[in-house]
Design an enzyme around this catalytic site. Structure first.
Site, PDB file in Angstrom:
ATOM      1  N   HIS A   1      -2.981  -1.027  -3.946  1.00  0.00           N
ATOM      2  CA  HIS A   1      -4.375  -0.715  -4.308  1.00  0.00           C
ATOM      3  C   HIS A   1      -4.824   0.828  -3.869  1.00  0.00           C
ATOM      4  O   HIS A   1      -3.810   1.599  -3.684  1.00  0.00           O
ATOM      5  CB  HIS A   1      -5.095  -1.863  -2.917  1.00  0.00           C
ATOM      6  CG  HIS A   1      -4.661  -1.233  -1.523  1.00  0.00           C
ATOM      7  ND1 HIS A   1      -5.117  -1.915  -0.599  1.00  0.00           N
ATOM      8  CD2 HIS A   1      -3.851  -0.333  -1.122  1.00  0.00           C
ATOM      9  CE1 HIS A   1      -4.680  -1.450   0.504  1.00  0.00           C
ATOM     10  NE2 HIS A   1      -4.316  -0.491   0.174  1.00  0.00           N
TER      11      HIS A   1
ATOM     12  N   SER B   1       0.886  -1.352   0.132  1.00  0.00           N
ATOM     13  CA  SER B   1      -0.131   0.164  -0.101  1.00  0.00           C
ATOM     14  C   SER B   1       1.000   1.251   0.164  1.00  0.00           C
ATOM     15  O   SER B   1       1.416   1.436  -0.935  1.00  0.00           O
ATOM     16  CB  SER B   1      -0.849  -0.010   1.097  1.00  0.00           C
ATOM     17  OG  SER B   1      -1.917   1.132   1.043  1.00  0.00           O
TER      18      SER B   1
END
Length: 196
Positions: A126, A101
């Protein structure tokens, strides 16, 4: 064995005797920085302060940021990436375990052509998450607008730094996409894989 940061000997130039300093302070003197935890405001401020200080101390020596992070807050991550691209020395990023992330966002923000991962490293991309669950509607709308703004910053950065088209990045950010070092290299998130 005691838990904690090990101490190592370090001789300050001009001094006769070495003094014992903690391992990370010794490595910082060699321009080796570490992100080994979740990204939050405190961690971000410490890394930004180190990068700026080391740049002011000697702007001719490149810095290396070793990343093994489960992610964290995106705004502090954006601050780290902006600083990496602002300081005069190149900041080369190295994924030594996982860059998940926000960790992946910081990894891709390193000096292009010099971003690296260890052979068994894992990377995950993401979309930025939102934090409200039971907020009033007005707050949800305001936070939704901020999330859209952050989403635009993150996608634009990935497009610029990976060379992938916008539609590929948008598709990848719809879900958690885990990658090996080879897949991250193919995706343009890193440029090199360290040799075993």
């Amino acid at each position: 064995m005691p838990v904690g940061v090990p101490k190592v000997p370090f001789r300050i130039p001009g001094e006769e005797d070495a003094s014992w300093v903690d391992l990370y302070n010794r490595l910082y003197r060699q321009r080796l920085l570490f992100l080994g935890q979740e990204v939050d405001d405190e961690v971000s401020n410490q890394l930004i302060g180190l990068m700026v200080y080391l740049s002011l101390e000697d702007s001719t020596i490149n810095q290396y940021l070793f990343i093994n992070s489960p992610g964290g807050l995106i705004l502090p991550g954006i601050g780290i990436v902006d600083t990496m691209q602002t300081v005069i020395p190149e900041v080369q990023t190295v994924c030594i375990g996982s860059a998940i992330s926000t960790g992946c966002f910081i990894l891709v923000g390193g000096e292009i052509t010099k971003r690296m991962a260890f052979p068994h490293a894992r990377v995950m991309i993401h979309q930025p998450a939102i934090s409200f669950l039971e907020a009033p509607l007005g707050e949800m709308i305001m936070e939704g607008e901020e999330v859209l703004h952050l989403y635009e910053i993150v996608t634009r950065t990935y497009v610029q730094r990976t060379g992938k088209p916008l539609w590929v990045i948008i598709e990848d950010m719809k879900r958690d996409v885990f990658m090996s070092a080879e897949e991250a290299q193919d995706h343009g998130i890193i440029d090199l894989i360290s040799q075993e």
